[in-house]
Design a protein around this motif. Structure first.
Motif, short mmCIF file in Angstrom:
data_model
loop_
_atom_site.label_atom_id
_atom_site.label_comp_id
_atom_site.label_asym_id
_atom_site.label_seq_id
_atom_site.Cartn_x
_atom_site.Cartn_y
_atom_site.Cartn_z
N VAL A 250 0.80 -1.22 0.08
CA VAL A 250 -0.30 -0.11 0.07
C VAL A 250 0.86 1.19 -0.16
O VAL A 250 0.52 2.18 -0.79
N PRO A 251 1.95 1.61 0.78
CA PRO A 251 2.64 2.43 0.76
C PRO A 251 3.17 2.91 -0.56
O PRO A 251 3.21 3.98 -0.99
N GLN A 252 3.84 1.56 -1.33
CA GLN A 252 4.41 2.11 -2.40
C GLN A 252 3.48 2.27 -3.72
O GLN A 252 3.65 3.24 -4.57
N TYR A 253 2.28 1.77 -3.51
CA TYR A 253 1.27 2.13 -4.38
C TYR A 253 1.13 3.55 -4.18
O TYR A 253 0.84 4.25 -5.27
N PHE A 254 0.70 4.15 -3.01
CA PHE A 254 0.46 5.50 -2.81
C PHE A 254 1.56 6.56 -3.24
O PHE A 254 1.45 7.57 -3.34
N ASP A 255 2.74 6.12 -3.40
CA ASP A 255 3.71 6.86 -3.88
C ASP A 255 3.88 7.41 -5.12
O ASP A 255 4.15 8.60 -5.41
N PHE A 256 2.81 6.80 -5.80
CA PHE A 256 2.63 7.07 -7.20
C PHE A 256 1.80 8.47 -7.30
O PHE A 256 2.01 9.35 -8.41
N PHE A 257 1.03 8.75 -6.38
CA PHE A 257 0.32 9.96 -6.43
C PHE A 257 1.14 11.23 -5.82
O PHE A 257 0.73 12.43 -5.82
N ARG A 258 2.51 11.00 -5.45
CA ARG A 258 3.00 12.38 -5.09
C ARG A 258 3.44 12.84 -6.52
O ARG A 258 4.15 12.28 -7.49
N PRO A 259 3.71 14.21 -6.39
CA PRO A 259 4.08 15.25 -7.85
C PRO A 259 5.34 14.65 -8.20
O PRO A 259 5.57 14.73 -9.29
N GLY A 260 6.16 14.56 -7.26
CA GLY A 260 7.85 14.35 -7.64
C GLY A 260 8.05 12.85 -7.66
O GLY A 260 9.25 12.36 -7.72
N PHE A 261 7.04 11.99 -7.87
CA PHE A 261 7.34 10.40 -7.99
C PHE A 261 7.90 9.88 -9.22
O PHE A 261 7.91 10.69 -10.30
#
Length: 296
Positions: A250-261
């Motif tokens: 789950v944490p890695q999935y939500f990283d996708f939504f960070r603008p600088g990912f």
């Protein structure tokens, strides 16, 4: 971006020069050399993995076409080489999972029918603008990237596969990790919209899990009356419980939504070097099944 020198004398495929080699494998699957319940000897868990495998032949082809639509616009030599490697690897994944799925069909799973369902769904998606198709690919490549990293790091998960299927999934995981940045980099260079990328992830996630759930249900119908609610609850706990395999992502999935990912922020370089040696180095697990006789 690091530059890549490609000369006419270079004999290696472009993808190999970019460390995304299109390895030609020689897996031979049939009902005779594969176990029906090949994952943890468990029919429910095997049904879930089989549902995922049913997505790959058509899905990998969709990924290739969505990236290929932008290939002619790419001028950077390194990205061009990476795209070449991406296309080569994904084509091989589609081929080998098609073989694996044929064996699953021989075992009585309706994988041939599921493959047809995926192709019809993706044919509809393919009518959308190229930018959306590429965004869908970026979203699904994020899934395959984090799933692959999980498998390469989790010894218990690796050991759950029967020997003949473990090789396929480890090879696939290695290569998904090798090319996890390619579709994203093409998207960033030629589309670049943060809003589109993140908005597309929401329906992509809903549709992905809906399809896997429906496919799982269609597969387990063939297992009746072998499977009961206790088996389904056990699978949910295995995937989503306190130590569940998917819950850990789950944490890695939500990283996708960070603008600088960027996918490279999930650093797997040392992990990949280790697995290249373990699979394709001298005496490696897959060294004898590589048709192109390449070296790592």
């Amino acid at each position: 971006m690091t530059r890549l020198s490609v000369t006419p004398a270079a004999r290696k495929p472009l993808g190999t020069l970019a460390r995304i080699p299109p390895r030609r494998m020689d897996f031979e699957f049939s009902a005779g050399n594969t176990q029906r319940h090949y994952f943890a000897a468990d029919p429910a868990r095997t049904a879930f993995i089989t549902a995922l495998s049913a997505l790959f032949p058509a899905g990998e082809s969709f990924f290739v076409e969505s990236v290929r639509a932008y290939r002619g616009r790419i001028t950077d030599p390194l990205l061009k080489a990476q795209v070449s490697g991406f296309i080569g690897q994904e084509a091989m994944h589609a081929k080998e999972h098609k073989s694996f799925n044929a064996a699953a069909t021989e075992h009585g799973y309706p994988v041939d029918q599921l493959d047809g369902s995926v192709r019809r769904l993706l044919a509809v998606v393919a009518r959308l603008p190229n930018a959306i198709c590429l965004a869908v690919t970026v979203c699904l490549e994020h899934y395959t990237g984090i799933f692959a990293e999980l498998l390469l790091r989790d010894e218990e998960l690796q050991g759950s596969f029967s020997p003949e299927t473990q090789k396929l999934w480890l090879w696939h995981a290695l290569e998904e990790s090798e090319h996890k940045c390619v579709a994203y980099d093409v998207y960033q260079q030629h589309v670049g919209s943060y809003l589109l990328r993140t908005l597309v992830m929401i329906p992509t996630t809903l549709i992905f899990f809906a399809v896997v759930t429906v496919f799982y249900a269609r597969i387990v119908k063939r297992e009746a009356p072998r499977l009961g609610w206790r088996d389904h609850r056990g699978l949910l706990s295995y995937l989503l419980g306190r130590q569940g395999k998917l819950r850990r992502l789950v944490p890695q999935y939500f990283d996708f939504f960070r603008p600088g990912f960027h996918p490279s922020q999930h650093d797997t370089e040392a992990l990949l070097d280790d697995w290249r040696t373990r699979l394709f180095g001298k005496g490696g697990l897959l060294a004898g099944q590589r048709k192109d006789k390449g070296t790592e």
